[in-house]
Design an enzyme around this catalytic site. Structure first.
Site, short mmCIF file in Angstrom:
data_model
loop_
_atom_site.label_atom_id
_atom_site.label_comp_id
_atom_site.label_asym_id
_atom_site.label_seq_id
_atom_site.Cartn_x
_atom_site.Cartn_y
_atom_site.Cartn_z
N LYS A 1 12.80 -5.94 4.25
CA LYS A 1 13.40 -6.03 5.58
C LYS A 1 14.88 -6.37 5.52
O LYS A 1 15.69 -5.80 6.25
CB LYS A 1 12.66 -7.09 6.41
CG LYS A 1 11.25 -6.71 6.81
CD LYS A 1 10.58 -7.83 7.60
CE LYS A 1 9.17 -7.46 7.99
NZ LYS A 1 8.49 -8.57 8.72
N LYS A 39 16.08 -6.06 16.40
CA LYS A 39 14.90 -5.22 16.58
C LYS A 39 14.53 -5.09 18.05
O LYS A 39 14.24 -4.01 18.55
CB LYS A 39 13.71 -5.82 15.82
CG LYS A 39 13.63 -5.49 14.36
CD LYS A 39 12.39 -6.07 13.72
CE LYS A 39 11.12 -5.51 14.33
NZ LYS A 39 9.90 -6.01 13.66
N LYS A 41 -1.89 1.27 11.15
CA LYS A 41 -0.44 1.50 11.12
C LYS A 41 -0.10 2.98 11.33
O LYS A 41 0.84 3.31 12.07
CB LYS A 41 0.15 0.99 9.81
CG LYS A 41 0.18 -0.53 9.72
CD LYS A 41 0.90 -1.02 8.47
CE LYS A 41 1.01 -2.54 8.47
NZ LYS A 41 1.75 -3.06 7.30
N HIS A 59 0.86 -1.18 0.00
CA HIS A 59 0.00 0.00 0.00
C HIS A 59 0.90 1.24 0.00
O HIS A 59 1.98 1.25 0.61
CB HIS A 59 -0.92 0.00 1.21
CG HIS A 59 -2.12 -0.89 1.03
ND1 HIS A 59 -3.39 -0.50 1.39
CD2 HIS A 59 -2.25 -2.14 0.52
CE1 HIS A 59 -4.25 -1.48 1.12
NE2 HIS A 59 -3.57 -2.48 0.59
N LYS A 63 6.55 5.08 3.81
CA LYS A 63 7.20 5.03 5.12
C LYS A 63 8.51 4.25 5.07
O LYS A 63 9.53 4.67 5.63
CB LYS A 63 6.24 4.42 6.13
CG LYS A 63 6.79 4.33 7.55
CD LYS A 63 6.99 2.89 7.96
CE LYS A 63 7.22 2.74 9.45
NZ LYS A 63 7.43 1.32 9.83
N ARG A 64 8.53 3.11 4.40
CA ARG A 64 9.74 2.31 4.30
C ARG A 64 10.80 3.05 3.46
O ARG A 64 12.00 2.96 3.75
CB ARG A 64 9.44 0.94 3.71
CG ARG A 64 8.50 0.10 4.57
CD ARG A 64 8.36 -1.33 4.04
NE ARG A 64 9.60 -2.07 4.22
CZ ARG A 64 9.97 -2.67 5.35
NH1 ARG A 64 9.18 -2.59 6.42
NH2 ARG A 64 11.11 -3.34 5.42
N CYS A 81 -7.05 2.85 4.18
CA CYS A 81 -7.97 1.74 4.41
C CYS A 81 -8.13 1.48 5.90
O CYS A 81 -7.26 1.81 6.71
CB CYS A 81 -7.48 0.48 3.70
SG CYS A 81 -5.91 -0.17 4.32
N ARG A 128 -0.47 3.83 14.88
CA ARG A 128 0.68 3.37 15.65
C ARG A 128 1.87 4.32 15.47
O ARG A 128 2.64 4.53 16.42
CB ARG A 128 1.07 1.95 15.24
CG ARG A 128 2.05 1.31 16.22
CD ARG A 128 2.25 -0.17 15.95
NE ARG A 128 3.20 -0.39 14.87
CZ ARG A 128 3.91 -1.51 14.72
NH1 ARG A 128 3.77 -2.50 15.59
NH2 ARG A 128 4.73 -1.65 13.71
N GLU A 144 0.97 4.09 1.45
CA GLU A 144 1.38 4.69 2.72
C GLU A 144 2.57 3.95 3.32
O GLU A 144 3.48 4.56 3.90
CB GLU A 144 0.21 4.67 3.71
CG GLU A 144 -0.99 5.49 3.27
CD GLU A 144 -2.04 4.68 2.51
OE1 GLU A 144 -3.23 4.95 2.67
OE2 GLU A 144 -1.65 3.76 1.76
#
Length: 545
Positions: A468, A510, A318, A83, A89-90, A154, A321, A85
């Site tokens: 990732k 992480k 998301k 998506h 962001k990534r 969404c 968050r 958005e």
């Protein structure tokens, strides 16, 4: 004049984003005739005491699809969520890694966004990067980040009421069209799964591939056109008043009034704008009744899938968050001093201020207003106690703006074109861009670079630069540079960087970001108890030592 006081600010951000897409990006990956996509940008604004400047698009994403659960990889080598958005962001995270690398490698580098400071292992400030100094990254004073997306995200943000009398089609016929479209998709699912590799090699075949959300919303968006244009005009006025007063209470009142209108004055509305995003396990399920009682509001949802269910949380969830944890993510939190929050979000099609405020801010407040039994139970399901003040930092100052300027490849614009007699489809490609000039196109249905086929599917060269695995590689490049600059014996005893350098496991690195995960656990405890997290099996991949 501050950007907060500029009534044209949202239109300026929108035009700046559209101009960048049209003039600065090459044609590769853009929709072809009859295709639509979603556009998201992250824009840097620099402000001084008397004025502001819209400086640069730092990252951009297009797309509207995500992978089903069975297509996820335990190597971190595919893009799970394409998506717009999330791509944006990534891409911003990739920009952050590149900027920090440049700052570490040259004391003369002037970052467009960041300052760098050094301190020793006892957190004492130092003037330079001599041995024993650890870097801390912070955003420059007067610099702020502004998010633009050409249609409502969404999930919860996209659920709001409307009057049926404003719609051009009969409601019953519309429901039949939606059901027929869904049935056709399910009937073709097996064939399309077999042809998936063939399709990604040919752009023209992408129009035959469309997920459940795309099919469903085409009908709905067309129906809601007139009504939502009215909403845009009304909410622009509300937003301008809120900006001039700089008063968050107005936002609260707007959200509360909307909830009351939905639940206490059902006679005012005939139906509710629907989302294909499904409620997650543990949240109250949608009642799917006729009219405004079709959906639950304020609940966590996953993006819709085609037979193979997804485990990707909705964009509304998301972004909400991000309003607690920041957009930098856990790995970058090792280096960046504070959470990076958005200062504003500007939304185009299907804008409804109250639903967006509820989805991004309102449901995270200590006592979100709920007015029905079902909605109240939804709130309690995501919260351990509705009377407990969450002990986390919430970006409640996020400004919410609308714009009536439409993106040239928006679904709403394409469907409203009376001269377009052909079937419209969502683009199967996703574009990612990060400043200054890194542009990439990926195939949304497999999460790999454009040009991937059956023979080269597992090739390292076909991995997206924002998957990732590749972002983790950038993280370890930072760690290695810092370790080499910080090589004296005393600091090696106390330095977490040395510990991280010994770890090549994504999941472990992480979760070494203690501050980030402390905030994350608070968020889950107080509000988002049912948030879906990836299985550790999907994040236990390692880099080559």
């Amino acid at each position: 004049m501050s950007w907060k006081l500029d009534k044209q600010f949202s239109d300026k951000i929108c035009n700046f984003s559209h101009d960048f897409f049209n003039k600065k990006l090459i044609k590769k990956g853009k929709p072809i005739s009859g295709e639509w996509t979603v556009l998201a940008t992250l824009v840097l604004v620099v402000e001084n005491t008397s004025s502001y400047e819209i400086k640069q698009v730092l990252s951009l994403g297009t797309g509207n699809r995500c992978l089903g659960k069975s297509s996820l990889s335990n190597q971190g080598d595919v893009l799970n969520d394409s998506h717009a958005e999330i791509i944006c962001k990534r891409s911003f995270q990739k920009f952050c890694y590149n900027e920090i690398l440049n700052l570490l490698q040259s004391k003369y580098y002037n970052s467009i966004l960041f300052n760098i400071e050094y301190h020793d292992s006892n957190n004492n400030n130092k003037d330079n990067d001599n041995n024993g100094s650890l870097p801390t990254i912070s955003i420059k004073k007067g610099h702020s980040l502004h998010f633009y997306v050409n249609q409502t995200p969404c999930g919860d943000c996209s659920i709001f009421p409307f009057k049926k009398e404003t719609q051009p089609e009969n409601f019953i016929e519309k429901e039949k069209l939606e059901k027929d479209g869904k049935d056709k998709i399910e009937n073709h699912e097996k064939k399309e799964q077999k042809d998936i590799i063939k399709q990604v090699d040919k752009d023209k075949d992408e129009e035959n591939y469309e997920d459940e959300e795309s099919k469903r919303k085409l009908k709905k968006v067309k129906d809601d056109n007139n009504n939502n244009n009215n909403n845009n005009n009304n909410n622009n006025n509300n937003n301008n008043n809120n900006n001039n007063n700089n008063n968050n209470n107005n936002n609260n009142n707007n959200n509360n009034n909307n909830n009351n209108n939905i639940n206490n004055n059902n006679n005012q509305y005939d139906d509710i704008q629907r989302t294909g995003a499904k409620t997650v396990f543990g949240e109250p399920e949608d009642k799917k009744l006729i009219g405004v009682d079709y959906h639950q509001i304020g609940v966590l949802r996953v993006k819709p899938g085609r037979g193979d269910p997804t485990v990707s949380m909705s964009c509304s969830d998301k972004i909400a968050r991000w309003n607690v944890l920041g957009i930098q993510g856990s790995l970058l939190s090792h280096f960046i001093k504070e959470q990076i929050f958005l200062s504003s979000i500007t939304i185009g099609d299907l804008f409804n201020h109250s639903s967006i405020y509820r989805g991004l801010i309102g449901r995270l407040l200590p006592n979100p207003t709920t007015t029905t039994t079902e909605t109240s139970s939804s709130s309690s399901s995501s919260s351990s106690s509705s009377n407990t003040i969450p002990n986390f930092k919430l970006n409640s100052d996020l400004e919410i703006f609308s714009t009536n300027i439409q993106f040239q490849f928006s679904k709403l614009l394409l469907e409203s074109d009376q001269q377009n007699n052909n079937k419209s489809t969502s683009s199967g490609l996703a574009i990612s861009f990060c400043y200054p000039n890194q542009h990439e196109v990926t195939i949304a249905i497999n999460g790999k670079k454009m040009g991937t086929n059956q023979k080269n599917f597992n090739a390292i060269s076909q991995r997206s630069s924002i998957c990732k695995f590749n972002l983790f590689k950038l993280f370890h490049q930072l760690v290695l540079i810092i370790k080499n600059k910080n090589s004296n014996e005393e600091n090696e005893k106390n330095n977490q960087i040395v510990l991280i350098d010994s770890l090549f496991n994504y999941y472990e690195c992480k979760h070494l970001s203690k501050k980030y995960y402390q905030e994350y656990e608070k968020l889950k405890e107080f509000k988002f108890k049912n948030w879906l997290t990836n299985s550790s099996d999907l994040e236990n991949f390692v880099l080559d030592n």
